[in-house]
Enzyme design. Structure first.
Site, PDB file in Angstrom:
ATOM      1  N   SER A 150       0.837  -1.200   0.000  1.00 35.44           N
ATOM      2  CA  SER A 150       0.000   0.000   0.000  1.00 35.44           C
ATOM      3  C   SER A 150       0.868   1.245   0.000  1.00 35.44           C
ATOM      4  O   SER A 150       1.961   1.258   0.574  1.00 35.44           O
ATOM      5  CB  SER A 150      -0.903   0.002   1.237  1.00 35.44           C
ATOM      6  OG  SER A 150      -1.569   1.252   1.378  1.00 35.44           O
ATOM      7  N   TYR A 189      -1.875  -0.500  10.264  1.00 32.21           N
ATOM      8  CA  TYR A 189      -1.942  -0.827   8.834  1.00 32.21           C
ATOM      9  C   TYR A 189      -0.730  -0.271   8.089  1.00 32.21           C
ATOM     10  O   TYR A 189      -0.040  -0.998   7.359  1.00 32.21           O
ATOM     11  CB  TYR A 189      -3.231  -0.289   8.221  1.00 32.21           C
ATOM     12  CG  TYR A 189      -3.369  -0.584   6.751  1.00 32.21           C
ATOM     13  CD1 TYR A 189      -3.679  -1.869   6.317  1.00 32.21           C
ATOM     14  CD2 TYR A 189      -3.174   0.412   5.794  1.00 32.21           C
ATOM     15  CE1 TYR A 189      -3.800  -2.161   4.955  1.00 32.21           C
ATOM     16  CE2 TYR A 189      -3.300   0.130   4.444  1.00 32.21           C
ATOM     17  CZ  TYR A 189      -3.608  -1.155   4.029  1.00 32.21           C
ATOM     18  OH  TYR A 189      -3.715  -1.425   2.676  1.00 32.21           O
TER      19      TYR A 189
END
Length: 273
Positions: free
Chosen positions: A163, A177
């Protein structure tokens, strides 16, 4: 050296592919792309119902095939079972796509310890676990591809779905995350260094915003802002992620390893200081 075949650069026909989290979102986009291009694709997800439904849907496409192998990737025993099931059915695994993952957003004062335990386990540790258990199949695929001297002509591929939040500081509070994705990017490079001489490449696709269940809330609340802030003026489409994965999996990507491909339409380079 083989003769130059420009029309064969993205060919994955006949390859065996395993995609975790393959029943929805980016995983389903990737599974659709590989099946459409003639690969035999195993998809895994926690929901057996979703996994079976996606496999039936993709098998109707033709070209390749899709096989459902449900597994809860948060549990090591399930990772072991998944690897054993693939090993029982296949002699080689040409492409492993580590896509299964989770996200968690919360304020810094309220952010729970459980978030780090869950996300670091699923987004990093289980990626290593599954890759480790699939190494015999990946090594077999590299041998199938043939060699020229010490060089593997068609390496096995590991593709890790990362990501952009692991590359920059997110605007929202996703501490576990973003940290887990940064760790995944580093893990991918570490594996590339170790496994390259054995004919196994390892690369990461650091994704920007795509239409998925994980991104649903963010897109609903910040979608217009994300689009207006992106030089491309849109979010990612299935063609974007599939094209990148096919590049990494075909002859085109045989010499690409240890790389983090930023797939975000220019989002990370759009800020003006």
């Amino acid at each position: 050296m083989s003769s130059f075949q420009p029309g064969n650069l993205f060919n994955v026909s006949g390859k065996v592919v395993l995609i975790t989290g393959g029943s929805r979102g980016i995983g389903k986009m990737l599974a659709t792309g590989f099946v459409s291009n003639g690969a035999k694709v195993y998809i895994s997800s926690r929901s057996s119902k979703d996994c079976e439904a996606t496999a039936q849907e993709l098998n109707a496409i033709g070209a390749g095939t899709c096989v459902s192998v449900p597994a809860d990737m948060s549990k090591y025993s399930e990772v072991e079972r998944l690897a054993k099931e693939i090993s029982a059915k296949e002699k080689a695994l040409h492409v492993l796509v580590n896509n299964a993952g989770a996200a968690w957003g919360d304020g810094i004062d309220e952010y729970p310890d459980a978030a780090f335990t869950k996300l670091l386990t699923l987004n990093v540790q289980r990626v290593f676990n599954l890759t480790q258990l699939c190494l015999p199949l990946l090594r077999a695929a590299a041998e199938q591809g043939g060699k020229s001297g010490d060089s593997y002509l068609d390496p096995a591929r590991i593709i890790n779905i990362g990501s952009v939040e692991g590359l920059s500081i997110p605007a929202h509070e996703t501490y576990a995350y973003s940290s887990s994705k940064a760790a995944l990017h580093q893990l991918s490079k570490h594996m590339a260094s170790r496994l390259g001489p054995e004919g196994i490449t390892s690369n990461t696709i650091a994704c920007g915003p795509f239409e998925s269940k994980m991104m649903a809330h963010t897109l609903k609340s910040l979608g217009d802002l994300l689009i207006s802030a992106n030089p491309s003026r849109r979010i990612g489409t299935p063609e974007d992620i599939v094209g990148t994965a096919l590049y990494l999996s075909g002859r085109s990507g045989a010499w690409t390893t240890g790389t983090t491909v930023t797939l975000d339409g220019g989002l990370l380079v759009s800020s003006k200081m």
